[in-house]
Design a protein around this motif. Structure first.
Motif, PDB file in Angstrom:
ATOM      1  N   UNK A 238       0.851  -1.190   0.000  1.00  0.00           N
ATOM      2  CA  UNK A 238       0.000   0.000   0.000  1.00  0.00           C
ATOM      3  C   UNK A 238       0.887   1.240   0.000  1.00  0.00           C
ATOM      4  N   UNK A 239       0.740   2.026  -1.059  1.00  0.00           N
ATOM      5  CA  UNK A 239       1.497   3.268  -1.194  1.00  0.00           C
ATOM      6  C   UNK A 239       0.488   4.409  -1.355  1.00  0.00           C
ATOM      7  N   UNK A 240       0.403   5.225  -0.343  1.00  0.00           N
ATOM      8  CA  UNK A 240      -0.606   6.278  -0.351  1.00  0.00           C
ATOM      9  C   UNK A 240      -2.000   5.685  -0.308  1.00  0.00           C
ATOM     10  N   UNK A 241      -2.833   6.016  -1.278  1.00  0.00           N
ATOM     11  CA  UNK A 241      -4.187   5.456  -1.363  1.00  0.00           C
ATOM     12  C   UNK A 241      -4.277   4.319  -2.378  1.00  0.00           C
ATOM     13  N   UNK A 242      -3.136   3.899  -2.937  1.00  0.00           N
ATOM     14  CA  UNK A 242      -3.109   2.851  -3.944  1.00  0.00           C
ATOM     15  C   UNK A 242      -2.615   1.539  -3.343  1.00  0.00           C
ATOM     16  N   UNK A 243      -3.098   0.427  -3.877  1.00  0.00           N
ATOM     17  CA  UNK A 243      -2.697  -0.914  -3.441  1.00  0.00           C
ATOM     18  C   UNK A 243      -2.179  -1.714  -4.619  1.00  0.00           C
ATOM     19  N   UNK A 244      -0.951  -2.167  -4.497  1.00  0.00           N
ATOM     20  CA  UNK A 244      -0.374  -3.095  -5.468  1.00  0.00           C
ATOM     21  C   UNK A 244      -0.293  -4.470  -4.819  1.00  0.00           C
ATOM     22  N   UNK A 245      -0.355  -5.515  -5.647  1.00  0.00           N
ATOM     23  CA  UNK A 245      -0.342  -6.875  -5.116  1.00  0.00           C
ATOM     24  C   UNK A 245       0.677  -7.716  -5.886  1.00  0.00           C
ATOM     25  N   UNK A 246       1.351  -8.578  -5.134  1.00  0.00           N
ATOM     26  CA  UNK A 246       2.284  -9.548  -5.716  1.00  0.00           C
ATOM     27  C   UNK A 246       1.735 -10.934  -5.435  1.00  0.00           C
ATOM     28  N   UNK A 247       1.492 -11.697  -6.489  1.00  0.00           N
ATOM     29  CA  UNK A 247       1.026 -13.083  -6.391  1.00  0.00           C
ATOM     30  C   UNK A 247       2.096 -13.978  -7.017  1.00  0.00           C
ATOM     31  N   UNK A 248       2.761 -14.757  -6.212  1.00  0.00           N
ATOM     32  CA  UNK A 248       3.826 -15.583  -6.780  1.00  0.00           C
ATOM     33  C   UNK A 248       4.466 -16.459  -5.735  1.00  0.00           C
ATOM     34  N   UNK A 249       5.719 -16.807  -5.988  1.00  0.00           N
ATOM     35  CA  UNK A 249       6.443 -17.702  -5.087  1.00  0.00           C
ATOM     36  C   UNK A 249       7.924 -17.434  -5.151  1.00  0.00           C
ATOM     37  N   UNK A 250       8.657 -18.240  -4.386  1.00  0.00           N
ATOM     38  CA  UNK A 250      10.094 -18.080  -4.324  1.00  0.00           C
ATOM     39  C   UNK A 250      10.741 -19.422  -4.031  1.00  0.00           C
TER      40      UNK A 250
END
Length: 255
Positions: A238-250
């Motif tokens: 969450x950066x400011x009022x925006x939401x980014x998402x990471x869907x993955x693995x490692x």
């Protein structure tokens, strides 16, 4: 005269007691002729020695347990036989869903990165928390560009975060589910190119990281402490009022 002498000799012989063998005349017994201990006697002696040692150990454990309540100087030994240090390094990849300024659900791009993990719960020397408490130092990045030969624009996001986590293990297995919350900064680079004349705008924003996932650390060798680090996760930035998402693995190594 001879007759009288003969009778005296015969009478003397009859009156004398016979010479019998005495106990002192028994043959001498040599040491190698004496019988040794039987197998039953040896087994009984070994069993008695084992019982004595077991009793001594039980008494020592009882004494130490009483010291824990009386003197408070009992030391926990949870980490003495653990060969693992609690560190891991992993490469991560997945889909990065960036908040769209165009009103769409998300701008989806490839997300890549690297992370280092430290199981700091091991320093507490509390058995239930040894592998349950850990933290990530993480770098995740992704970006995209669009336009034509004459005019085009692009941007890249770099997330630098530190996020502690708590994991619930699946019994005594090497797998478990986790949740984590942390924070850091987002370094944003963007550009606009018009007729090969480029204008760049860079900036830094605070970011909060949160998410859930599945984590595993199966052994790679039977006797060593090297493990395979695996993870599937859904992480939000969450950066400011925006939401980014990471869907993955490692995937990586742990030791």
């Amino acid at each position: 005269m001879k007759t009288w002498l003969t009778r005296c000799l015969v009478g003397g012989l009859l009156a004398s007691s016979p010479a019998l063998a005495q106990d002192d005349d028994d043959p001498y017994a040599y040491p190698e002729d004496e019988p040794g201990p039987t197998q039953q006697q040896i087994d009984e002696e070994e069993a008695a020695e084992y019982r004595r040692r077991f009793t001594d150990q039980a008494e020592e454990f009882r004494r130490v347990s009483e010291q824990e309540g009386e003197d408070g100087d009992f030391k926990a030994l949870a980490g003495m036989d653990d060969p693992n240090k609690g560190f891991a390094v992993e490469l991560l990849a997945g889909a990065l869903l960036l908040s769209s300024p165009q009103g769409r659900f998300a701008n989806t791009t490839v997300g890549l990165g690297v992370r280092a993990t430290w199981e700091y719960g091991r320093i507490l020397n509390i058995e239930p928390l040894r592998e349950a408490l850990w933290a990530d130092v993480r770098w995740t990045f992704g970006g995209e560009s669009d336009g034509t030969q004459f005019i085009k624009a692009g941007y890249t996001y770099h997330y630098f975060t530190i996020a502690p986590a708590y994991e619930l293990k699946f019994g005594k297995s090497d797998f478990g589910v986790f949740g984590q919350v942390g924070g850091g900064i987002t370094y944003v680079t963007s550009y606009v190119s018009v007729d090969n004349k480029e204008t760049q705008v860079n900036g830094i924003k605070p970011v909060m990281q949160y998410g859930l996932g599945l984590r595993g650390r199966p052994k790679l060798t039977r006797d060593g402490n090297l493990r395979l680090a695996l993870r599937l996760e859904a992480i939000g930035f969450r950066r400011g009022y925006l939401n980014d998402f990471f869907l993955g693995g490692s995937v990586g190594v742990a030791f």
